[in-house]
Design a protein around this motif. Structure first.
Motif, PDB file in Angstrom:
ATOM      1  N   UNK A 268       0.423  -1.043   0.299  1.00 17.41           N
ATOM      2  CA  UNK A 268      -0.320  -0.314   0.213  1.00 17.41           C
ATOM      3  C   UNK A 268       0.775   1.045   0.259  1.00 17.41           C
ATOM      4  N   UNK A 269       0.462   2.231  -1.195  1.00 15.37           N
ATOM      5  CA  UNK A 269       1.431   3.422  -0.928  1.00 15.37           C
ATOM      6  C   UNK A 269       0.724   4.343  -0.498  1.00 15.37           C
ATOM      7  N   UNK A 270       1.285   5.866  -0.372  1.00 12.49           N
ATOM      8  CA  UNK A 270       0.662   6.795  -0.004  1.00 12.49           C
ATOM      9  C   UNK A 270       1.745   7.562  -0.841  1.00 12.49           C
ATOM     10  N   UNK A 271       0.783   8.781  -0.955  1.00 14.12           N
ATOM     11  CA  UNK A 271       1.387  10.351  -2.033  1.00 14.12           C
ATOM     12  C   UNK A 271       2.732  10.618  -1.053  1.00 14.12           C
ATOM     13  N   UNK A 272       3.554  11.052  -1.715  1.00 12.84           N
ATOM     14  CA  UNK A 272       4.918  11.654  -1.014  1.00 12.84           C
ATOM     15  C   UNK A 272       5.305  12.596  -0.370  1.00 12.84           C
ATOM     16  N   UNK A 273       5.382  13.088   0.276  1.00 15.65           N
ATOM     17  CA  UNK A 273       5.003  14.315   1.394  1.00 15.65           C
ATOM     18  C   UNK A 273       3.671  15.068   1.677  1.00 15.65           C
ATOM     19  N   UNK A 274       3.369  13.635   2.186  1.00 14.65           N
ATOM     20  CA  UNK A 274       2.493  14.221   2.387  1.00 14.65           C
ATOM     21  C   UNK A 274       1.860  14.617   3.743  1.00 14.65           C
ATOM     22  N   UNK A 275       2.774  14.934   4.719  1.00 13.59           N
ATOM     23  CA  UNK A 275       2.389  16.825   6.047  1.00 13.59           C
ATOM     24  C   UNK A 275       3.647  16.559   6.047  1.00 13.59           C
ATOM     25  N   UNK A 276       3.937  17.741   6.890  1.00 13.70           N
ATOM     26  CA  UNK A 276       5.064  18.699   7.585  1.00 13.70           C
ATOM     27  C   UNK A 276       4.977  17.856   8.662  1.00 13.70           C
ATOM     28  N   UNK A 311      15.428   7.277   9.729  1.00 13.59           N
ATOM     29  CA  UNK A 311      16.045   9.110   9.881  1.00 13.59           C
ATOM     30  C   UNK A 311      15.256   9.605  10.589  1.00 13.59           C
ATOM     31  N   UNK A 312      16.161  10.513  11.584  1.00 12.98           N
ATOM     32  CA  UNK A 312      15.261  11.285  12.180  1.00 12.98           C
ATOM     33  C   UNK A 312      14.541  12.505  11.180  1.00 12.98           C
ATOM     34  N   UNK A 313      12.811  13.191  12.060  1.00 13.64           N
ATOM     35  CA  UNK A 313      12.148  14.121  11.000  1.00 13.64           C
ATOM     36  C   UNK A 313      12.528  15.210  11.455  1.00 13.64           C
ATOM     37  N   UNK A 314      12.695  16.360  10.956  1.00 17.69           N
ATOM     38  CA  UNK A 314      13.276  17.494  11.282  1.00 17.69           C
ATOM     39  C   UNK A 314      11.745  18.322  11.367  1.00 17.69           C
ATOM     40  N   UNK A 315      11.992  18.929  11.911  1.00 18.51           N
ATOM     41  CA  UNK A 315      10.480  20.191  12.104  1.00 18.51           C
ATOM     42  C   UNK A 315       9.658  20.793  10.976  1.00 18.51           C
ATOM     43  N   UNK A 316       8.343  21.114  10.318  1.00 16.56           N
ATOM     44  CA  UNK A 316       8.505  21.642   9.202  1.00 16.56           C
ATOM     45  C   UNK A 316       8.977  21.111   8.151  1.00 16.56           C
ATOM     46  N   UNK A 317       9.373  19.881   7.964  1.00 19.78           N
ATOM     47  CA  UNK A 317       9.876  19.046   6.947  1.00 19.78           C
ATOM     48  C   UNK A 317       9.017  18.204   6.245  1.00 19.78           C
ATOM     49  N   UNK A 318       8.660  17.667   4.765  1.00 19.49           N
ATOM     50  CA  UNK A 318       8.203  17.441   4.281  1.00 19.49           C
ATOM     51  C   UNK A 318       8.145  15.430   4.893  1.00 19.49           C
ATOM     52  N   UNK A 408      -1.893  19.259   7.318  1.00 19.23           N
ATOM     53  CA  UNK A 408      -0.347  18.722   8.127  1.00 19.23           C
ATOM     54  C   UNK A 408      -1.049  17.509   8.908  1.00 19.23           C
ATOM     55  N   UNK A 409      -1.791  17.077   7.713  1.00 19.83           N
ATOM     56  CA  UNK A 409      -2.162  15.591   8.834  1.00 19.83           C
ATOM     57  C   UNK A 409      -2.433  14.763  10.516  1.00 19.83           C
ATOM     58  N   UNK A 410      -2.205  12.818   9.918  1.00 18.94           N
ATOM     59  CA  UNK A 410      -1.930  12.878  11.820  1.00 18.94           C
ATOM     60  C   UNK A 410      -0.867  13.005  12.702  1.00 18.94           C
ATOM     61  N   UNK A 411       0.108  13.534  12.133  1.00 23.01           N
ATOM     62  CA  UNK A 411       1.739  14.204  12.691  1.00 23.01           C
ATOM     63  C   UNK A 411       1.435  14.577  13.387  1.00 23.01           C
ATOM     64  N   UNK A 412       0.813  15.412  13.456  1.00 23.36           N
ATOM     65  CA  UNK A 412       0.427  16.621  14.252  1.00 23.36           C
ATOM     66  C   UNK A 412      -0.095  16.148  15.699  1.00 23.36           C
ATOM     67  N   UNK A 413      -0.310  15.195  15.571  1.00 22.76           N
ATOM     68  CA  UNK A 413      -0.944  14.892  17.476  1.00 22.76           C
ATOM     69  C   UNK A 413       0.761  14.228  17.645  1.00 22.76           C
ATOM     70  N   UNK A 414       1.354  14.137  17.378  1.00 21.43           N
ATOM     71  CA  UNK A 414       2.754  13.493  18.044  1.00 21.43           C
ATOM     72  C   UNK A 414       2.491  14.314  19.204  1.00 21.43           C
ATOM     73  N   UNK A 415       3.223  14.176  19.269  1.00 15.93           N
ATOM     74  CA  UNK A 415       3.024  15.006  20.096  1.00 15.93           C
ATOM     75  C   UNK A 415       2.816  14.804  20.601  1.00 15.93           C
ATOM     76  N   UNK A 416       1.623  14.149  21.839  1.00 10.80           N
ATOM     77  CA  UNK A 416       2.788  13.964  22.635  1.00 10.80           C
ATOM     78  C   UNK A 416       2.874  14.425  22.647  1.00 10.80           C
ATOM     79  N   UNK A 417       1.801  12.641  23.260  1.00 11.89           N
ATOM     80  CA  UNK A 417       1.773  13.090  22.825  1.00 11.89           C
ATOM     81  C   UNK A 417       2.859  12.480  23.234  1.00 11.89           C
ATOM     82  N   UNK A 418       5.004  13.982  21.568  1.00  8.93           N
ATOM     83  CA  UNK A 418       5.852  13.424  21.453  1.00  8.93           C
ATOM     84  C   UNK A 418       5.757  13.813  22.076  1.00  8.93           C
ATOM     85  N   UNK A 419       3.144  13.986  23.975  1.00 12.79           N
ATOM     86  CA  UNK A 419       3.202  14.475  23.428  1.00 12.79           C
ATOM     87  C   UNK A 419       3.344  13.643  23.645  1.00 12.79           C
TER      88      UNK A 419
END
Length: 441
Positions: A268-276, A311-318, A408-419
């Motif tokens: 199952x493939x999804x779009x590239x750069x789906x969120x920042x 790889x680590x994900x940078x804030x604001x990057x796709x 910006x999709x579901x990652x926003x929640x990470x939080x933290x969840x990263x919050x």
């Protein structure tokens, strides 16, 4: 005992009196708290109750210590993650007015009992000092404050008054031998951040969608004359995520299959750069999975999972979600359809895991159609009802597929969840729950 050097313990906080016994007064005020963006939580409106302790009298030249005690914070720890012992640190500002004006920086230690999800925040007492330079009355009024949570990532929740706050204490300053001068203040610096309550959903990632495709690629999977690869069609989907996820996201998904004996290996493939990415995430923190929906003669779902980010994900990057794989074992013979189903994004930080399920809106679009032959132990067939097929990951039933986000999709929640959001945080908050992610500790 000298009036200028005696430390008294009041309410668990040390008060250095310059001249006279301390006074303590309580004040309450309407407050708005903004959780870290990663938590995906909206702002919280609440009431802050604080007790300010300061000497009733002093003289010019004295430096006095003031204590801010939280009787009640404006919000609770959201229902995202439990906050560990000694992970919460408050900082704030106490305003001095009257014969001298100053902003007194207040800071509390990072000491707190464990704070379960959905329970009141427990904040330590904050202290600050002011040097008195003019005779007269100096009033002390609490102002905004910040809550920093250090685990599973560092997040901040900022709280500001939403009404005029009454003064909580008054110091009567008499003439003395001390020299005068400009107002001097000292105290803690505001830092960090946490999420206690509320939380705002921030937007972000871009992604998007094309027209909805209702029928998918077709393939003859049973007596197919040797064909083994069955490419699906890209379909546009819309899905909604549960808190602390975003409200609505549009994305594209493609389901491909490769015949393997009587079963099919799915990709199952999804779009590239789906969120920042809403915050900095370390390698291995984010992992997607999906429940592929079966239709036609077959019923149930097929769980597929993707690897964690290498790889680590940078804030604001796709951010690109990795391909998700699993195995479909047919449970019926005939035409079976495969459609994107519930997408789940798991974020794991500091040993805590936040799962954000995103369910499709409306009817699922078919990405692939296969001519299948029933296999022993396969998915439920015909009218026998649902069921899940094996492999790939945890299966959850649900609507359309999803990935990528206009906002910006579901990652926003990470939080933290990263919050916390890790969501992707409040707490996340706090804080999780997902640098609610600024500054991983």
């Amino acid at each position: 005992m000298s009036a200028a050097g005696v430390a008294l313990m009041l309410g668990g906080a040390g008060i250095l009196l310059a001249a006279s016994p301390a006074q303590a007064a309580e004040v309450s005020y309407r407050t708005e708290c903004i959780p870290p963006p990663i938590s995906g939580l909206p702002p919280v409106q609440g009431t802050t109750k604080v007790e300010i302790t300061a000497p009733a009298e002093a003289k010019v030249g004295d430096e006095v210590e003031v204590v801010w005690k939280f009787v009640e914070a404006a919000s609770k720890n959201p229902d995202i993650i439990d906050l560990e012992k000694d992970t919460v640190k408050p900082t704030g500002t106490l305003k001095a007015a009257g014969t001298q004006t100053a902003d007194i920086a207040m800071e509390g230690p990072r000491t707190n009992p464990p704070i379960p999800k959905n329970s009141p925040m427990k904040l330590s007492d904050m202290k600050g000092k002011i040097k008195l330079t003019k005779a007269g009355e100096v009033t002390l009024t609490p102002d905004g404050y910040n809550i920093n949570v250090s685990k599973p990532m560092s997040t901040d929740t900022k709280c500001t008054p939403k009404e005029t706050v009454k003064s909580a204490a008054t110091i009567k300053v008499s003439d003395g031998s001390g020299t005068s001068g400009g107002t001097t203040t000292s105290g803690g610096t505001t830092s960090g951040g946490t999420t206690t309550s509320g939380g705002t959903t921030t937007s972000g990632g871009t992604t998007t969608s094309g027209g909805t495709t209702t029928s998918g690629g077709t393939a003859s999977g049973g007596g197919d004359g040797g064909q083994s690869d069955f490419p699906g069609k890209e379909v546009a989907v819309t899905f909604a995520c549960k808190s602390p996820g975003p409200a609505s996201i549009n994305s594209k998904v493609t389901i491909n299959a490769k015949k393997n004996g009587g079963s099919y290996d799915l990709v199952v493939k999804t779009a590239k750069g789906v969120m920042n990415s809403p915050a900095a995430l370390p390698a291995g923190a984010l992992k997607p999975s999906m429940a592929v929906l079966l239709g036609g003669v077959d019923k149930g779902t097929v769980p597929v999972t993707g690897p964690a980010n290498k790889d680590p994900l940078e804030q604001g990057k796709p951010v690109d979600l990795p391909d998700m794989t699993g195995t479909y074992k047919p449970g019926a013979s005939g035409k079976s359809t495969l459609s994107p189903g519930t997408l789940t994004i798991d974020v794991t930080l500091g040993g805590q895991k936040i799962s954000i399920p995103c369910t499709g809106k409306g009817s699922a679009a078919v990405s692939l159609e296969l001519d299948t032959s029933a296999q022993p132990g396969g998915a439920s067939g015909g009218d026998s009802g649902g069921g899940t097929t094996s492999s790939g990951g945890t299966s959850t039933s649900g609507g359309l597929a999803q990935t990528g986000a206009e906002d910006n999709g579901a990652l926003r929640a990470l939080a933290l969840v990263a919050g916390t959001v890790i969501l992707l945080g409040g707490a996340v908050f706090t804080f999780t729950p997902w640098r609610r992610l600024r500054g991983i500790r």
